[in-house]
Design an enzyme around this catalytic site. Sequence first.
Site, PDB file in Angstrom:
ATOM      1  N   SER A   1       0.839  -1.199   0.000  1.00 14.78           N
ATOM      2  CA  SER A   1       0.000   0.000   0.000  1.00 14.78           C
ATOM      3  C   SER A   1       0.878   1.256   0.000  1.00 14.78           C
ATOM      4  CB  SER A   1      -0.978  -0.042   1.172  1.00 14.78           C
ATOM      5  OG  SER A   1      -2.017   0.898   1.011  1.00 14.78           O
TER       6      SER A   1
ATOM      7  N   GLU B   1      -9.445  -5.618  -3.217  1.00 12.38           N
ATOM      8  CA  GLU B   1      -8.793  -4.488  -2.559  1.00 12.38           C
ATOM      9  C   GLU B   1      -9.799  -3.535  -1.913  1.00 12.38           C
ATOM     10  OE1 GLU B   1      -5.587  -3.796  -2.214  1.00 12.38           O
ATOM     11  OE2 GLU B   1      -4.558  -5.095  -3.645  1.00 12.38           O
TER      12      GLU B   1
ATOM     13  N   HIS C   1      -7.622  -5.888   1.089  1.00 17.13           N
ATOM     14  CA  HIS C   1      -6.381  -5.126   1.019  1.00 17.13           C
ATOM     15  C   HIS C   1      -5.454  -5.483   2.182  1.00 17.13           C
ATOM     16  CE1 HIS C   1      -3.991  -1.589  -0.101  1.00 17.13           C
ATOM     17  NE2 HIS C   1      -4.087  -1.104   1.116  1.00 17.13           N
TER      18      HIS C   1
END
Length: 515
Positions: free
Chosen positions: A211, A326, A421
Amino acid sequence: MTQSNRMLLRGLAMLSWLPLAAWAGPTTRTDTGLVEGQRDGTVDRYLGIPFASPPTGENRWRAPRPAAAWSGTRDASRFGPSCPQALTPKGFGPWTPEYVIQGTVDEDCLTVNVWTPADRRGKRAVLVWIYGGGFNSGGSSVDIYDGRALSAQGIVVVSLNYRVGLHGFLSHPEAAGNAGLLDQVAALQWVQRNIAAFGGDPKQVTIAGQSAGAASVHHLIASPLAKGLFQRAIAQSGSGMGIPVADRTAAEASGVAYVSKLGARNLSELRAMSAADLEAADARLPRDGGPLRFAPAVDGTLLPSAAFIDANTNDVPLLTGMTSSEGTGLNPAYGRATPESFAAEVRKTYGPLAPALLAHYAVHDDATANAALDALGRERGLASMTLWARQRLARSRQPLYVYLWTHAEPGPESGRYKAFHSSEIPYVFGRLDAPGRVFSDADRALSRQVSAQWVRFVKTGNPNGPGLPRWPRYTKTGARLLGIDVETRPREALPGEILQLFERHAAAGGQLGIL
């Protein structure tokens, strides 16, 4: 009492008289002093080692300064504080407590942690982990980032803290800019100076992150300040993210306005405030609803220009990918979508392409609307990553390996959040021991597989190896990625017809991204 019991008691009595040094943990000398860690089976760990001075007072919003040396032996058995941020120790959404920082926060937070095989013979490849958190949260002490299982496979693992939020990414004419990224560079410089003492090879360093950590990896690939500090890179959920990087003028104007909203005339006044008062003043400001309150921006040095953001200054082998859901934890519309709201959002975002997209995602009730929202996010992300990969291959001579993680982590809301995610991280780090999640033998086998693939890449720049699924290299003519699940196999990213729709959207100026 038997003879064996008497001998055992006599031995324990003798041990009780040994000096304290006999119980000491492993020690290593760094360039600022001696540190004492702990042995955990075949791995030694050293936690909370300063790589820079505390960024407090006049050093707030400045580039990190060298750490002060110490005399004697420094205890390195506990993590240092995380950098200042809001705490959510119980977790949120799909992110249960093992995904978030615990403990304290403090401005004196610029530390690294090292896990290394207890057997120091030879030089080991090094993995440096950079955490995610949208550049506004995160810390190296998060449970799923524990490096022991990876290090036990014969590498040195380093994790680092960097400043986040207003402390790390406030752009202002009186600030260094991108302080959090400068912290990362300073930590990598520390690795170059010190990792050999821990058994690591400074010429075999892989930077890795997820990320915001993955975005950081790409910024370091682009930055001249990181030249020569690493030889490989891993970007999880962060290639083709689609998050724009502000130019210097706009970022600094925003920073000046922010300082004014805090009631200050300049940064000197804010540097005179305590961290608690500064954060309280920030908390009183209304939120603008944007995805990132503070984020990297062009600063003229680390990121010299807007055109430089996509540069390939440090051309290294790269492993990258994304999870298949995600957005299930990040998109506030997920779980609340209706056929009407889904159609309205598609029309608003994709304009003339909306009819084709709506025909592609068959929706007839709320359940299928939410499934379509998940699928749209996945396919948009795959299209974004595909277009990014094309650009990279045009300017890189190094191997590229791409994955799609489709395995849903077990848990109380696994069916809702799916492969959310960051959910591949516990498998990579071998941290399948969280309360409330019941992992199967198949989960553990998958963890052993992906952990070995990541370690193989760290050691060689290629995730392939004996007993591992074949991972094809992603090329201009062979654009295939690895679908990672209990059954792992190569696959195409997207069918041609849906990829073409997203390509047309991007060509018309539309924005793509994995989120």
